[in-house]
Design an enzyme around this catalytic site. Structure first.
Site, PDB file in Angstrom:
ATOM      1  CG  MET A   1      -2.070   0.711   1.392  1.00  0.00           C
ATOM      2  SD  MET A   1      -1.950   2.436   1.690  1.00  0.00           S
ATOM      3  CE  MET A   1      -1.079   2.601   3.173  1.00  0.00           C
ATOM      4  N   PRO A   2       0.833   2.161  -0.760  1.00  0.00           N
ATOM      5  CG  PRO A   2       1.356   4.387  -1.134  1.00  0.00           C
ATOM      6  CD  PRO A   2       1.918   3.116  -0.656  1.00  0.00           C
ATOM      7  CG  LEU A   3      -4.116   0.415  -5.892  1.00  0.00           C
ATOM      8  CD1 LEU A   3      -3.367  -0.743  -6.525  1.00  0.00           C
ATOM      9  CD2 LEU A   3      -5.575   0.043  -5.657  1.00  0.00           C
TER      10      LEU A   3
ATOM     11  CB  THR B   1      -5.906   4.117  -3.358  1.00  0.00           C
ATOM     12  OG1 THR B   1      -6.676   4.411  -4.529  1.00  0.00           O
ATOM     13  CG2 THR B   1      -6.846   3.904  -2.179  1.00  0.00           C
TER      14      THR B   1
END
Length: 129
Positions: A1-3, A72
């Site tokens: 994460m992040p995407l 994201t």
């Protein structure tokens, strides 16, 4: 994460795509201080007629090398976001010959409870991460 979700006009080679993804990952590592294997990237390629990326009245020229990137992520500080925008443009220009005028970024924030990395668990919630 992040995407990271990339929307691109189709036509890049596999080598060009790898260079683009690697450049974005380097910027992410430096700006957001994520672990090296914290890498989630998806590329969507479109016919030129399927992407309209204008300039919000800023007179920013675009070419067929335009990169629209949606990130994201957990909440990040303003300074981290600004560093990411700058580092991303620097990396893409140096590694891929993509002009900063062809880079558009949108960051969407969510929280720890919005992530599961597999195994049916929310690893931020369980303490695994």
């Amino acid at each position: 994460m992040p995407l990271l979700r990339f929307d691109l006009i189709q036509g890049r080679t596999d080598e060009e795509l790898k260079a683009l993804l690697d450049a974005a990952h380097r910027a992410m590592l430096e700006a957001f201080q994520v672990p090296v294997r914290d890498r989630y990237q998806i590329v969507h390629e479109h016919k030129a007629s399927r992407m309209i990326v204008e300039d919000t009245g800023l007179d920013i020229p675009r070419t067929d090398k335009v990169v629209f990137l949606q990130v994201t992520s957990r909440p990040r500080k303003r300074e981290q976001k600004e560093a990411f925008y700058r580092l991303l443009c620097e990396e893409l220009e140096q590694s891929c010959s993509i002009a900063p005028s062809d880079v558009v970024v949108s960051i969407v924030e969510n929280s720890d409870e919005d992530w599961s990395f597999g195994l049916g668990r929310g690893q931020f919630l369980t303490g695994e991460l």
